[in-house]
Scaffold this active site. Structure first.
Site, PDB file in Angstrom:
ATOM      1  N   CYS A   1       1.730  -2.701  15.578  1.00 41.46           N
ATOM      2  CA  CYS A   1       1.675  -2.293  14.165  1.00 41.46           C
ATOM      3  C   CYS A   1       1.082  -3.412  13.327  1.00 41.46           C
ATOM      4  O   CYS A   1       1.536  -4.558  13.400  1.00 41.46           O
ATOM      5  CB  CYS A   1       3.080  -1.955  13.677  1.00 41.46           C
ATOM      6  SG  CYS A   1       3.174  -1.557  11.919  1.00 41.46           S
TER       7      CYS A   1
ATOM      8  N   SER B   1      11.842   5.405  15.213  1.00 42.47           N
ATOM      9  CA  SER B   1      10.652   4.932  15.927  1.00 42.47           C
ATOM     10  C   SER B   1      11.091   4.453  17.300  1.00 42.47           C
ATOM     11  O   SER B   1      11.444   3.295  17.480  1.00 42.47           O
ATOM     12  CB  SER B   1       9.984   3.803  15.139  1.00 42.47           C
ATOM     13  OG  SER B   1       9.517   4.313  13.903  1.00 42.47           O
TER      14      SER B   1
ATOM     15  N   CYS C   1       6.545  -6.781   6.782  1.00 43.32           N
ATOM     16  CA  CYS C   1       7.660  -6.266   7.573  1.00 43.32           C
ATOM     17  C   CYS C   1       8.089  -7.354   8.546  1.00 43.32           C
ATOM     18  O   CYS C   1       7.249  -8.069   9.094  1.00 43.32           O
ATOM     19  CB  CYS C   1       7.238  -5.022   8.348  1.00 43.32           C
ATOM     20  SG  CYS C   1       8.594  -4.236   9.274  1.00 43.32           S
TER      21      CYS C   1
ATOM     22  N   HIS D   1       9.434   5.039  20.711  1.00 37.80           N
ATOM     23  CA  HIS D   1       8.244   4.502  21.403  1.00 37.80           C
ATOM     24  C   HIS D   1       8.407   4.188  22.890  1.00 37.80           C
ATOM     25  O   HIS D   1       7.412   3.954  23.570  1.00 37.80           O
ATOM     26  CB  HIS D   1       7.670   3.285  20.678  1.00 37.80           C
ATOM     27  CG  HIS D   1       7.325   3.547  19.235  1.00 37.80           C
ATOM     28  ND1 HIS D   1       6.542   4.614  18.845  1.00 37.80           N
ATOM     29  CD2 HIS D   1       7.678   2.913  18.098  1.00 37.80           C
ATOM     30  CE1 HIS D   1       6.417   4.591  17.518  1.00 37.80           C
ATOM     31  NE2 HIS D   1       7.098   3.584  17.048  1.00 37.80           N
TER      32      HIS D   1
ATOM     33  N   CYS E   1       6.819  -5.419  15.465  1.00 37.73           N
ATOM     34  CA  CYS E   1       6.330  -4.529  16.525  1.00 37.73           C
ATOM     35  C   CYS E   1       4.863  -4.880  16.806  1.00 37.73           C
ATOM     36  O   CYS E   1       4.042  -4.908  15.886  1.00 37.73           O
ATOM     37  CB  CYS E   1       6.470  -3.069  16.109  1.00 37.73           C
ATOM     38  SG  CYS E   1       8.179  -2.625  15.695  1.00 37.73           S
TER      39      CYS E   1
ATOM     40  N   CYS F   1      -0.641   5.658  10.305  1.00 40.00           N
ATOM     41  CA  CYS F   1       0.565   4.971  10.786  1.00 40.00           C
ATOM     42  C   CYS F   1       0.218   3.638  11.403  1.00 40.00           C
ATOM     43  O   CYS F   1      -0.622   3.551  12.294  1.00 40.00           O
ATOM     44  CB  CYS F   1       1.272   5.786  11.853  1.00 40.00           C
ATOM     45  SG  CYS F   1       1.719   7.418  11.342  1.00 40.00           S
TER      46      CYS F   1
ATOM     47  N   CYS G   1       3.464   8.597   1.233  1.00 43.34           N
ATOM     48  CA  CYS G   1       4.029   7.643   2.179  1.00 43.34           C
ATOM     49  C   CYS G   1       4.142   6.326   1.425  1.00 43.34           C
ATOM     50  O   CYS G   1       3.146   5.785   0.961  1.00 43.34           O
ATOM     51  CB  CYS G   1       3.072   7.532   3.363  1.00 43.34           C
ATOM     52  SG  CYS G   1       3.527   6.268   4.551  1.00 43.34           S
TER      53      CYS G   1
ATOM     54  N   GLU H   1       0.828  -1.197   0.000  1.00 40.67           N
ATOM     55  CA  GLU H   1       0.000   0.000   0.000  1.00 40.67           C
ATOM     56  C   GLU H   1       0.866   1.253   0.000  1.00 40.67           C
ATOM     57  O   GLU H   1       1.991   1.247   0.498  1.00 40.67           O
ATOM     58  CB  GLU H   1      -0.898   0.004   1.243  1.00 40.67           C
ATOM     59  CG  GLU H   1      -1.908  -1.130   1.205  1.00 40.67           C
ATOM     60  CD  GLU H   1      -2.848  -1.156   2.406  1.00 40.67           C
ATOM     61  OE1 GLU H   1      -4.054  -1.320   2.183  1.00 40.67           O
ATOM     62  OE2 GLU H   1      -2.389  -1.024   3.550  1.00 40.67           O
TER      63      GLU H   1
END
Ligand code: SAH
Length: 385
Positions: free
Chosen positions: A140, A245, A133, A247, A137, A364, A126, A113
């Site tokens: 996500c 990232s 991936c 967090h 995480c 996100c 983006c 996407e």
């Protein structure tokens, strides 16, 4: 299933994954490479520039529209240089068309996407650097589905060229027609597909007809924090913006939220970020998803403030976006405000990111690339969840 996510595999893509890479496309090559190839195919070198002008200069991706090329030449060269890489599956829009998400099927059935966001003063896209991936995480959606494969350079670039064409068509009312910003914040970990991502950045910033001619400062690469790759990025002759990232400011929690932290700890990843800032002069963006009762306590704001005070850094708080099956929620607004206040009191510049695209699962952490909501058949064989 263990409760602590396992550290992701970081080795190079195995042969099986490489085998499913797409055919070569002109955006895989720099201009000299395109000229050499065109000559090899028995055509004059200037044809490379002509096709590049169409693709990067005029955002024309369909060879049939390149009518100044003789038909036979067009046919031969487009087979070699302009294979279709992205097959559109679906396009969704919200915010009156100012936010758009495109879902693509790649030549091997993998899904990715890309998202376009139009603002009054700029257009940002983006883009994805991998199908899926491998960083795992837990908050996500992309990370939950696992890695299918790396994208090729051209598969990455073509997302931006396509969406630049959408902007140029005037479809995004209230925004300039020219794509200005690209963020590597779609699916995938860009620094785990290092060489192809660097080549894609070079195509994005080279002036037309070699590339899209974007400003380096308007390109952002976001990473979970692959330390050696951050140092390597700092040594490229590129001054793109680095987003980290983070967090969590402490290893206990970050080991869980960003499992790669089990390999490179908070102190080490921040050192790499400061190395990047020192060598490029660019402020590093620290990404921090605000997760209710998980990472949003005042003491964590204070700890983060101490780690970042006096550094070339900016904090971007991201209200947690909902993902399927997640047990976590976004922090309440008063908690978020207190977190911001404490960071600012520590002298750290801080903003809260807008949650563009939530309605179309385009915000996100929401990119999961399912063909539709009822069937998962296409993905079942691709990536172990
Ligand atoms: N793999 C890279 C690139 C992806 S960028 C990286 O992690 O940096 C996507 C950004 O959105 C990252 O900062 C990621 O941590 C964040 N994110 C992921 N899931 C999210 C969620 N559910 N809500 C808000 N932000 C999320």
């Amino acid at each position: 299933m263990t409760s602590l996510p396992l550290i992701p595999a970081l080795s190079d893509a195995p042969a099986a994954r490489r085998a499913s890479m797409p055919p070569r496309h002109l955006a895989d090559l720099d201009l000299a490479g395109r000229q050499a190839l065109v000559t090899e195919l028995g055509e004059p070198a200037f044809r490379a520039k002509q096709m590049s002008n169409h693709y990067f200069g005029r955002l024309v991706r369909d060879p049939q529209a390149m009518t100044d090329l003789p038909a036979a030449t067009r046919q031969r060269l487009s087979e070699q240089l302009l294979p279709t890489l992205l097959n559109p599956v679906r396009e969704l829009a919200c915010d009156d068309g100012a936010t758009r998400k495109a879902l693509w099927k790649l030549h091997d059935g993998a899904l990715v996407e890309s998202v376009l966001m139009g603002y009054p003063d700029r257009v940002t896209v983006c883009i994805s650097s991998q199908a899926g991936c491998g960083m795992a995480c837990p908050f996500c959606a992309t990370g939950q589905a696992g890695l299918t494969r790396n994208l090729s350079t051209a598969e990455i670039v073509d997302q931006a060229v396509y969406l630049a064409g959408v902007a140029a068509s005037g479809a995004v009312s209230g925004s300039p027609p020219r794509l200005s910003h690209v963020v590597f914040m779609g699916m995938g970990e860009p620094l785990a597909n290092y060489n192809r991502v660097i080549a894609a950045i070079r195509r994005l910033v080279s002036p037309a007809p070699e590339g899209l001619g974007l400003s380096q400062r308007h390109i952002t690469v976001s990473t979970v924090g692959l330390v050696p790759a951050i140092h390597r990025l700092a040594s490229e002759d590129l001054s793109v913006t680095l987003a980290l990232s983070l967090h969590a400011p402490d290893d206990d929690l970050r080991d869980e939220l960003v499992p790669v932290n089990q390999r490179w700890k908070v102190a080490e990843v921040l050192d790499a970020a400061w190395d990047y800032a020192a060598r490029t002069g660019r402020r590093v963006s620290i990404e921090y998803a605000m997760i209710k009762d998980v990472n949003d306590q005042p003491w964590r704001a204070d700890l983060l403030g101490r780690l970042l005070a006096g550094k070339l850094a900016h904090v971007n708080l991201i209200p947690l976006n909902p993902t399927p099956g997640s047990r976590w929620d976004a922090s309440p607004k008063p908690v978020e405000r207190e977190f911001v206040r404490r960071l600012r009191d520590a002298g750290v510049s801080t903003t809260v990111r807008d949650t563009r695209g939530r309605e179309i699962d385009g915000a996100c952490g929401q990119l999961a690339a399912a063909e539709d909501n009822d069937t998962n058949t296409d993905r079942a064989g691709e990536a172990p969840a």
